[in-house]
Design a protein around this motif. Sequence first.
Motif, PDB file in Angstrom:
ATOM      1  N   VAL A  78      -7.197  22.499   1.745  1.00  0.00           N
ATOM      2  CA  VAL A  78      -7.624  21.541   2.765  1.00  0.00           C
ATOM      3  C   VAL A  78      -7.709  20.154   2.143  1.00  0.00           C
ATOM      4  CG1 VAL A  78      -8.812  23.266   4.185  1.00  0.00           C
ATOM      5  CG2 VAL A  78     -10.086  22.016   2.412  1.00  0.00           C
ATOM      6  N   GLU A 105     -11.369  22.991   7.494  1.00  0.00           N
ATOM      7  CA  GLU A 105     -10.051  22.935   8.133  1.00  0.00           C
ATOM      8  C   GLU A 105      -9.845  21.577   8.811  1.00  0.00           C
ATOM      9  OE1 GLU A 105      -7.407  25.449  11.402  1.00  0.00           O
ATOM     10  OE2 GLU A 105      -9.519  25.930  11.128  1.00  0.00           O
ATOM     11  N   ALA A 106     -10.916  21.006   9.335  1.00  0.00           N
ATOM     12  CA  ALA A 106     -10.842  19.721  10.026  1.00  0.00           C
ATOM     13  C   ALA A 106     -10.425  18.577   9.092  1.00  0.00           C
ATOM     14  CB  ALA A 106     -12.187  19.404  10.688  1.00  0.00           C
ATOM     15  N   TYR A 116      -0.703  19.715   7.831  1.00  0.00           N
ATOM     16  CA  TYR A 116      -0.834  20.259   9.178  1.00  0.00           C
ATOM     17  C   TYR A 116      -2.227  19.958   9.716  1.00  0.00           C
ATOM     18  CZ  TYR A 116       3.346  22.853   7.905  1.00  0.00           C
ATOM     19  OH  TYR A 116       4.606  23.180   7.510  1.00  0.00           O
ATOM     20  N   GLU A 117      -2.346  19.959  11.022  1.00  0.00           N
ATOM     21  CA  GLU A 117      -3.642  19.716  11.669  1.00  0.00           C
ATOM     22  C   GLU A 117      -4.563  20.928  11.611  1.00  0.00           C
ATOM     23  OE1 GLU A 117      -3.143  18.280  15.640  1.00  0.00           O
ATOM     24  OE2 GLU A 117      -1.948  16.563  15.005  1.00  0.00           O
ATOM     25  N   SER A 118      -3.970  22.122  11.478  1.00  0.00           N
ATOM     26  CA  SER A 118      -4.776  23.339  11.508  1.00  0.00           C
ATOM     27  C   SER A 118      -4.055  24.466  10.773  1.00  0.00           C
ATOM     28  CB  SER A 118      -5.011  23.773  12.959  1.00  0.00           C
ATOM     29  OG  SER A 118      -3.773  24.167  13.544  1.00  0.00           O
ATOM     30  N   PHE A 119      -4.789  25.523  10.495  1.00  0.00           N
ATOM     31  CA  PHE A 119      -4.171  26.706   9.891  1.00  0.00           C
ATOM     32  C   PHE A 119      -3.188  27.339  10.863  1.00  0.00           C
ATOM     33  CE2 PHE A 119      -8.229  26.709   7.393  1.00  0.00           C
ATOM     34  CZ  PHE A 119      -7.640  26.301   6.214  1.00  0.00           C
ATOM     35  N   GLN A 120      -3.501  27.287  12.148  1.00  0.00           N
ATOM     36  CA  GLN A 120      -2.590  27.835  13.150  1.00  0.00           C
ATOM     37  C   GLN A 120      -1.249  27.102  13.091  1.00  0.00           C
ATOM     38  OE1 GLN A 120      -4.094  28.206  17.156  1.00  0.00           O
ATOM     39  NE2 GLN A 120      -2.042  28.285  18.024  1.00  0.00           N
ATOM     40  N   PRO A 173     -14.303  26.237   9.578  1.00  0.00           N
ATOM     41  CA  PRO A 173     -13.717  25.230  10.475  1.00  0.00           C
ATOM     42  C   PRO A 173     -13.962  23.783  10.062  1.00  0.00           C
ATOM     43  CG  PRO A 173     -14.707  26.978  11.769  1.00  0.00           C
ATOM     44  CD  PRO A 173     -15.066  27.242  10.326  1.00  0.00           C
ATOM     45  N   VAL A 211      -4.836  20.386   6.653  1.00  0.00           N
ATOM     46  CA  VAL A 211      -4.350  21.557   5.926  1.00  0.00           C
ATOM     47  C   VAL A 211      -3.078  21.157   5.187  1.00  0.00           C
ATOM     48  CG1 VAL A 211      -3.473  23.900   6.177  1.00  0.00           C
ATOM     49  CG2 VAL A 211      -5.379  23.127   7.605  1.00  0.00           C
ATOM     50  N   ARG A 265      -9.444  31.943   6.549  1.00  0.00           N
ATOM     51  CA  ARG A 265     -10.695  31.593   7.240  1.00  0.00           C
ATOM     52  C   ARG A 265     -11.914  32.005   6.401  1.00  0.00           C
ATOM     53  NH1 ARG A 265      -9.361  28.460  11.098  1.00  0.00           N
ATOM     54  NH2 ARG A 265      -7.809  29.087  12.612  1.00  0.00           N
TER      55      ARG A 265
END
Length: 110
Positions: free
Chosen positions: A27, A98-99, A60-64, A95, A102, A90
Amino acid sequence: MAEHTLNIRKPYFNLIASGAKTIEVRVGYPKIRKINAGDILRVSSGDDTLTTRVAEVKEYESFQALLETEEATAIGGPDMTHDQLVTAIRGIYPPEKEALGVFAFHLTPV
């Protein structure tokens, strides 16, 4: 070109050492944001260290978003399913971490 050192859990260290894991996920801490393509990355676990080169850095903006783009096997190894990888990531990063963003570091041997 700069040199950086990251500590990593032993199972993931072993996967990098074997060549099965070619993407390290982190992160966006300030230290992580300083790593660029072409830099040397020393990966350590306990007394073991190996040296790799960062071939590419993707944010990336998120793990997803990361897992929709990157190969799960390159991150968690050939025996880890997508769902197991999500659970593992996770478990390391809540979270609020993550914010921070990533990062996927594509690694190559030196």
